[in-house]
Every structure is written in C-alpha cells, then in structure tokens.
Scaffold this active site. Structure first.
Site, PDB file in Angstrom:
ATOM      1  N   GLN A 102       0.824  -1.200   0.000  1.00 22.72           N
ATOM      2  CA  GLN A 102       0.000   0.000   0.000  1.00 22.72           C
ATOM      3  C   GLN A 102       0.862   1.255   0.000  1.00 22.72           C
ATOM      4  O   GLN A 102       1.899   1.314   0.656  1.00 22.72           O
ATOM      5  CB  GLN A 102      -0.922  -0.003   1.220  1.00 22.72           C
ATOM      6  N   TYR A 113      -6.126 -12.641  -4.552  1.00 19.57           N
ATOM      7  CA  TYR A 113      -5.276 -11.508  -4.922  1.00 19.57           C
ATOM      8  C   TYR A 113      -4.498 -11.073  -3.675  1.00 19.57           C
ATOM      9  O   TYR A 113      -4.421  -9.899  -3.337  1.00 19.57           O
ATOM     10  CB  TYR A 113      -6.088 -10.340  -5.474  1.00 19.57           C
ATOM     11  N   GLU A 169      -2.183 -15.724  -5.063  1.00 16.33           N
ATOM     12  CA  GLU A 169      -1.567 -14.572  -5.712  1.00 16.33           C
ATOM     13  C   GLU A 169      -0.830 -15.061  -6.959  1.00 16.33           C
ATOM     14  O   GLU A 169      -0.155 -16.090  -6.931  1.00 16.33           O
ATOM     15  CB  GLU A 169      -0.595 -13.885  -4.744  1.00 16.33           C
ATOM     16  N   ASP A 187      -9.170  -8.792  -2.848  1.00 20.88           N
ATOM     17  CA  ASP A 187      -8.614  -7.446  -3.029  1.00 20.88           C
ATOM     18  C   ASP A 187      -8.125  -7.343  -4.469  1.00 20.88           C
ATOM     19  O   ASP A 187      -6.920  -7.344  -4.732  1.00 20.88           O
ATOM     20  CB  ASP A 187      -7.466  -7.237  -2.034  1.00 20.88           C
ATOM     21  N   CYS A 227     -10.388  -0.646  -4.746  1.00 21.56           N
ATOM     22  CA  CYS A 227      -9.751   0.650  -4.998  1.00 21.56           C
ATOM     23  C   CYS A 227     -10.441   1.423  -6.106  1.00 21.56           C
ATOM     24  O   CYS A 227      -9.942   2.467  -6.527  1.00 21.56           O
ATOM     25  CB  CYS A 227      -8.269   0.461  -5.317  1.00 21.56           C
TER      26      CYS A 227
END
Length: 465
Positions: free
Chosen positions: A283, A316, A340, A393, A420
């Site tokens: 992040q 993810y 992932e 995510d 997001c």
C-alpha cells in the site's frame, strides 16, 4: 467546436475519475480541476465523442467556497493545463469537501451499477485520529517518476505521457522528496522511489524496453515494433504471432531488471512484520496497511467472526497482509489459503504466514485457482469453505463476473471485498447480490488525499438462496 477553443461552463456535479460535470448546449462536458457550484472558463481538449467532451479549467469565474490554493503549486489553475503534473486532481479542494465528493461518487456507483437503492456508507481518513499529517501531505511511500528522451525526470502531465519537471512532490514523504531532487543522469524509462517502514529510500531504475532494428534499418521500441508487426499481419490477411509469407512477429526483448527491485524489505502493521520486495506491491499511503487491516477486522466481526474450523480464502493476496488478519481473528489453527499470481509475492506470503500451521500460499490466478478448487473439492471440503470467509482485493478493474460467480458457487458464510475503484466494486457487488449476498457494511477510506482515488471495504453475507 475544436480542441483549444474555450467555453464558459457552470459545473454541477462530480463524476468518477476525478472530473467534474458541466453541460454545453445539452452535451456533457467533463472538466478537470473544477468544483461543483463553480462557473469556470475551460479549454476544450477532446471533442471527438458525440456523447461528451473533455476540457481543462483555465480560469475560475465564480469560485466555490471549498476552493483552496492547490497543495501542489505546479498543478495550480494558474499553470497552463499541459504543464500541470498529474496525481493530485483534488488538490485544489478543501480536504473535508474532497471526502464529501468521494463518498458521493461511491454512493452514486452503488446505486447505478450495484442496484443498491439507498447505500449506507462511511468515509474516514487514514489512520487513527491525530495520525494524519497536517494538510494530509507527505503520505506517499512509493513514487514513480518518468524519464523522457531528453533526460527530464518527473511525473507525467495529467492524462499525458509528457514529463513535467517539478521542484517538489508534496504528497511524497520528505525523504522521498529529498532523493527525487537529486536524481539525474538516467536514460529513458521510469525511476521508482520506495521508502519501506524499516527506513531508507530505495531507487529502482526501470529502463524503457530496448529498441530493435527493423528490416529497413529504422529503430523501434520493442512494444511498438511488435505492435507494428501485428498490424501488418492483419492488413495482409495474416495472423499475428504466426509465421507467414508476409511477416514474422518477434518476441519483444525485455528491459533489464534492477536488482534493487528484488531487495527484500520489511513493512510493519502494528507489531507484525511483512517481508516484501522493494519493487513489489505494498500500500502506498504510510498508514494504509494499518487502516485496511483494521477495517478488515471490523468487517469480519460484523460478519460473525472467523470460524477456526472452516477454510478461508484470501484472493489476490499479495504478501499475505489480509490473510494474516483472518488468521489472527481465527486463532493459531486457522486454515487460510492466500492466492496470488506473482510468485515472488507468494514466496513472501509463505514466510509471513509461517506461524499458522493451517496457512498456505498458492501461486495462481484467482479465476484458475477457484476453478480447480471447485472441480476437486469434496463434500467435507465444501462444507469447510461454506463456513469460511472469502476475502478479495482485486486490481482496479475489479474481480469480474467469472470470479464472482465462482466465489458464490462455494457459498461462503461471508465475503470481504477490498476495493480501490468505486465502479468496479459496485459492479461486482451487483453480481454478488444476484447470488443472494448483500452488503452489511461499506466503509470508505481516504488513502489517497488530494487525488480522486478512494479505497473501500465491504462486508457481504448471504441473505437468500
């Protein structure tokens, strides 16, 4: 009208993507740099669409009470639009009003694309009260700057690939800003500046892909040459990627990787340490990982907690940030699998989750992992998955219908969606709702102050079916 002509416009609303809505003779005009309620003079930049035009503000004729001097002087309305750097498209708006507008965009998306008639959402700053820096500046721990053919280094201009040299980076940490001022001597490409929690600024050089020589002796970038070959094959009736009498498509050479990108650094959330590549995903806001972890924990509590006998999924999953939050909530024997597609991130996730005997890190695309899981899971395993939590995510484009359908087919007890992009979130929530899942809470977080971006965490539970 043609690009370059000016219009006087009354701005009525905000739209997704950091633009503002006005109308000229009935046609929608998306204006950069305005505020709802203002009358502005704008320069037309794109009149190619019949349904809408785009324009940049060049003067404020009647200012909103929420207008402030831009936090980044280089992006102020007094600067010519082509010379304004991108990345701070809300920097001219009072911080509290920025959050009002971001919540409005989120709520509008939930109504239009999610089919939620009356969304109940909240929006909060990053971190705990008092942790945000004055003016919400200095939060970026990762910055990408670009280098053009002339050696200029800086951000791109808004909606452009033109490099803008600027003496300051007010959204970046002070350490990154100081390093950026001293950068020089790089070839075309990109320079990433990364400041992990352990300290120090890493400089990661990402050169542009090398050029290759065409048969006529001219130079072309790898991507451009491959694209030209593909277009040539199509124009001659050939198939791109296959040999034929007309053209042969070459595999583009890759730019060399800076070894600094694979330096393992340490990020921290509370007392927990996470290993991550310097060039890997983490992040951007210095308080974002902490904020989102807290939001995920709150969402899990809203959903009834974490059943330690169930099987939980983190899709993810990166280096396991949210898988760790699930495992902490469930206890030492919690079975959680983080998925992932990046093998290096998965390697770090395995190390970051090593204290939980039931934790696994899988390298796979989310859609393929879910397809394999559905094909091979027996009745007992499906029962564990049905008592579990699925956290996802996804990237900015969202998870998409296939992934959402496969998650719903597992019938988990609850779903936590970290997003997001408001529109991508809303679309996926609409698909989940079609499977009988409804959001119990949707909390937004201003993890990108002075830009239009906003993060949201939604908790969904099955209410029917």
């Amino acid at each position: 009208m043609q690009p370059g002509e000016s219009l006087d416009l009354d701005v009525t609303d905000v739209a997704h993507g950091g633009v503002f809505v006005a109308r000229h003779e009935g046609r929608v005009v998306f204006v950069e740099g305005a505020i709802p309620g203002e009358r502005v003079r704008a320069e037309l930049t794109d009149a190619s669409k019949a349904s809408f035009w785009r324009a940049d503000i060049v003067d404020v004729l009647d200012a909103s009470p929420h207008r402030r001097p831009h936090v980044w002087a280089a992006a102020d309305v007094s600067v010519a639009p082509a010379d304004r750097p991108g990345g701070a498209d809300f920097g001219h708006i009072d911080l509290a009003e920025q959050r009002v507008l971001k919540k409005r965009v989120l709520d509008d998306a939930l109504v239009r694309f999610g089919g939620i008639a009356e969304p109940v959402t909240t929006i909060s700053p990053a971190g705990k009260p008092g942790e945000e820096a004055p003016g919400a500046l200095g939060w970026r721990t990762r910055v990408s700057l670009h280098v053009d053919d002339e050696g200029r280094i800086g951000p791109f201009a808004a909606r452009s690939h033109r490099v803008i040299e600027t003496p300051d980076l007010p959204l970046a940490t002070a350490e990154i800003e100081a390093v950026a001022r001293g950068l020089e001597g790089f070839g075309p490409g990109r320079v990433d500046l990364v400041q992990p929690a352990e300290g120090g600024v890493r400089v990661i050089v990402r050169p542009a892909a090398p050029a290759r020589t065409r048969p006529d002796g001219a130079q072309a970038t790898a991507e451009g040459a491959a694209g030209a070959d593909t277009r040539a094959a199509r124009s001659r009736g050939g198939r791109p990627g296959r040999r034929g009498p007309a053209v042969r498509t070459a595999r583009p050479p890759r730019a060399p990787e800076d070894p600094t990108a694979r330096e393992v650094v340490v990020e921290t959330v509370g007392d927990r340490r996470f290993l991550v590549d310097a060039g890997g995903f983490w992040q951007v806001h210095r308080l974002a990982a902490q904020t989102l972890t807290g939001a995920v924990r709150a969402a899990l509590e809203t959903g009834g907690g974490v059943d330690p006998t169930a099987h939980h999924l983190d899709l993810y999953g990166g280096v396991g940030l949210f898988a760790a939050a699930i495992a902490e909530a469930g206890g030492p024997a919690t079975r959680v699998t983080t998925v992932e597609s990046d093998a290096r991130a998965t390697e770090h996730a395995g190390a970051n989750l090593a204290e939980w005997v039931g934790a696994r890190a899988e390298t796979a695309r989310a859609d393929r992992y879910l397809a394999t899981l559905a094909a091979h899971a027996g009745a007992s395993e499906r029962g564990r998955l049905a008592r579990g939590v699925v956290l996802l995510d996804p990237p900015r484009a969202g998870a998409g219908r296939e992934v959402v359908d496969r998650i719903a087919d597992l019938a988990p007890a609850s779903i936590v969606y970290v997003a997001c992009d408001p529109v991508a979130l809303a679309r996926d929530l609409g698909t989940f709702r079609g499977h009988g899942y409804e959001p119990l809470r949707i909390d937004a977080f201003d993890l990108f102050p002075h830009s239009h971006h906003v993060e949201a965490v939604a908790m969904l539970a099955r209410t029917s079916g």
